[in-house]
Scaffold this motif. Structure first.
Motif, PDB file in Angstrom:
ATOM      1  N   LYS A  46      31.586  37.169  46.025  1.00  0.00           N
ATOM      2  CA  LYS A  46      32.552  35.844  45.681  1.00  0.00           C
ATOM      3  C   LYS A  46      33.879  36.331  46.379  1.00  0.00           C
ATOM      4  O   LYS A  46      34.367  37.563  46.348  1.00  0.00           O
ATOM      5  CB  LYS A  46      32.702  35.699  44.383  1.00  0.00           C
ATOM      6  CG  LYS A  46      31.385  34.885  43.716  1.00  0.00           C
ATOM      7  CD  LYS A  46      31.591  34.620  42.223  1.00  0.00           C
ATOM      8  CE  LYS A  46      30.337  33.736  41.788  1.00  0.00           C
ATOM      9  NZ  LYS A  46      30.441  33.653  40.111  1.00  0.00           N
ATOM     10  N   GLY A  47      34.591  35.508  46.862  1.00  0.00           N
ATOM     11  CA  GLY A  47      35.882  35.705  47.573  1.00  0.00           C
ATOM     12  C   GLY A  47      37.122  35.735  46.454  1.00  0.00           C
ATOM     13  O   GLY A  47      36.688  35.322  45.404  1.00  0.00           O
ATOM     14  N   PRO A  48      38.286  36.078  46.994  1.00  0.00           N
ATOM     15  CA  PRO A  48      39.324  36.099  45.820  1.00  0.00           C
ATOM     16  C   PRO A  48      39.754  34.940  45.216  1.00  0.00           C
ATOM     17  O   PRO A  48      40.469  34.990  44.198  1.00  0.00           O
ATOM     18  CB  PRO A  48      40.414  36.771  46.595  1.00  0.00           C
ATOM     19  CG  PRO A  48      40.172  36.476  48.156  1.00  0.00           C
ATOM     20  CD  PRO A  48      38.804  36.278  48.270  1.00  0.00           C
ATOM     21  N   HIS A  49      39.534  33.781  46.119  1.00  0.00           N
ATOM     22  CA  HIS A  49      40.045  32.533  45.255  1.00  0.00           C
ATOM     23  C   HIS A  49      38.933  31.829  44.345  1.00  0.00           C
ATOM     24  O   HIS A  49      39.135  30.847  43.927  1.00  0.00           O
ATOM     25  CB  HIS A  49      40.287  31.622  46.431  1.00  0.00           C
ATOM     26  CG  HIS A  49      41.509  32.194  47.329  1.00  0.00           C
ATOM     27  ND1 HIS A  49      42.621  32.511  46.991  1.00  0.00           N
ATOM     28  CD2 HIS A  49      41.292  32.657  48.872  1.00  0.00           C
ATOM     29  CE1 HIS A  49      43.420  33.010  48.069  1.00  0.00           C
ATOM     30  NE2 HIS A  49      42.598  32.969  49.080  1.00  0.00           N
ATOM     31  N   GLU A  50      37.701  32.593  44.102  1.00  0.00           N
ATOM     32  CA  GLU A  50      36.870  31.912  43.483  1.00  0.00           C
ATOM     33  C   GLU A  50      37.043  32.413  41.910  1.00  0.00           C
ATOM     34  O   GLU A  50      36.864  33.575  41.762  1.00  0.00           O
ATOM     35  CB  GLU A  50      35.428  32.337  43.944  1.00  0.00           C
ATOM     36  CG  GLU A  50      34.940  31.499  45.275  1.00  0.00           C
ATOM     37  CD  GLU A  50      33.339  31.707  45.382  1.00  0.00           C
ATOM     38  OE1 GLU A  50      32.750  31.251  44.674  1.00  0.00           O
ATOM     39  OE2 GLU A  50      33.047  32.318  46.571  1.00  0.00           O
ATOM     40  N   ASP A  51      36.811  31.470  41.221  1.00  0.00           N
ATOM     41  CA  ASP A  51      36.780  31.908  39.840  1.00  0.00           C
ATOM     42  C   ASP A  51      35.606  32.278  39.273  1.00  0.00           C
ATOM     43  O   ASP A  51      34.666  31.503  38.989  1.00  0.00           O
ATOM     44  CB  ASP A  51      37.322  30.751  38.788  1.00  0.00           C
ATOM     45  CG  ASP A  51      37.616  31.050  37.205  1.00  0.00           C
ATOM     46  OD1 ASP A  51      37.691  32.209  36.802  1.00  0.00           O
ATOM     47  OD2 ASP A  51      37.756  30.151  36.656  1.00  0.00           O
ATOM     48  N   ILE A  52      35.407  33.740  38.651  1.00  0.00           N
ATOM     49  CA  ILE A  52      34.126  34.155  38.208  1.00  0.00           C
ATOM     50  C   ILE A  52      34.008  33.953  37.019  1.00  0.00           C
ATOM     51  O   ILE A  52      33.119  34.179  36.272  1.00  0.00           O
ATOM     52  CB  ILE A  52      34.081  35.720  38.636  1.00  0.00           C
ATOM     53  CG1 ILE A  52      35.012  36.494  38.044  1.00  0.00           C
ATOM     54  CG2 ILE A  52      34.057  35.927  40.264  1.00  0.00           C
ATOM     55  CD1 ILE A  52      35.031  37.690  38.425  1.00  0.00           C
TER      56      ILE A  52
END
Length: 286
Positions: A46-52
């Protein structure tokens, strides 16, 4: 084929509700065992802008990226740590396969005074917790001048008692008639071991190899105690620094975890054919 026509190994028909229950339990166990790894793999992509931590959670990454893996290598020398772990694990596999095979054959097939006592010693060695002897191991490595070396990481587990007993049980299942015929033909003990016994227990050797590799690759406590130079750190120690320094970046931690688990998956995939044969080892096909 309908559910009502499926039979078990004895030829008895399995009711539909039992079949559904069995598969339901298998799926539940699969979710509990494989689910956490798949979630770590998803997080690492997941990229840095995705909310995990979104609710409900999103399993598949919206914009998959491998940048987290490159960030791990930029943060810590992960490939150097992985190479150190690979050296220790490979040496551990070799020493366990060779030493356990020799010791297991001696316990199972050779006749000498004290054989039962030697077998009992290996059984008792399995009952001793690692924490109870770790101080003695550390002082022994220090007296030998091996502290802070990869050899010190390897030596305590180079021949595991459980692996010796696994090989002993595999050799015990071999028919005595085959070895007796070779003995009559003039074969020495080494020839009987290398040409008859050892080729018949390849499955158990694969089990020993997998256990030895996993034990050395995943070991954390002993390398943490005996190693002090960062250049000699194994992967588990290096990833611990990743957890401590970047604990808030779950993507980075997940990428490091996947890097650590991947060699184990590859090893098992390569040896699974022999691994499952190891359960019923010992039969010689004529």
């Amino acid at each position: 084929m309908s559910l009502m026509k499926i039979t078990d190994a004895d030829g008895r028909r399995i009711p539909g509700w039992q079949l559904v229950l069995r598969y339901g339990l298998l799926l539940a166990v699969l979710a509990l065992t494989v689910g956490p790894f798949l979630w770590q793999l998803s997080t690492s992509l997941k990229g840095p802008h995705e909310d995990i931590f979104s609710s409900p959670p999103r399993f598949l990454p919206g914009e998959p990226t491998l940048d987290n893996y490159s960030r791990v290598s930029r943060t810590i020398p992960v490939w150097d740590y992985a190479l150190n772990s690979l050296k220790v694990a490979t040496a551990n596999v070799l020493t366990n396969c060779i030493g356990s095979a020799l010791a297991g054959y001696a316990l199972a097939r050779m006749r000498y005074r004290g054989r039962r006592a030697a077998t009992l010693v290996f059984i008792l060695a399995m009952l001793v917790p690692v924490e109870g002897i770790i101080i003695a191991q550390f002082t022994t490595m220090r007296d030998l001048g091996l502290n802070n070396t990869l050899i010190a990481v390897l030596l305590p587990g180079c021949i595991a008692a459980m692996n010796v007993l696994l090989m002993r049980n595999a050799f015990l299942n071999l028919p005595h008639e085959v070895e007796e015929a070779a003995f009559v033909d003039g074969a020495t003990a080494w020839q009987r071991f290398l040409r008859i016994a050892l080729p018949s227990v390849k499955g158990t050797l694969a089990v020993v190899a997998i256990f030895a590799f996993m034990g050395a690759w995943d070991d954390f406590l002993w390398p943490l105690i005996v190693l002090s130079d960062p250049e000699n750190f194994t992967l588990t120690i290096g990833l611990n620094y990743l957890h401590g320094t970047f604990a808030n970046d779950e993507r980075l931690v997940a990428a490091g975890t996947v890097i650590a688990v991947l060699p184990l998956i590859v090893l098992f995939a390569c040896l699974q054919r022999f691994f499952f044969r190891g359960v019923g080892e010992g039969a010689v096909k004529g």
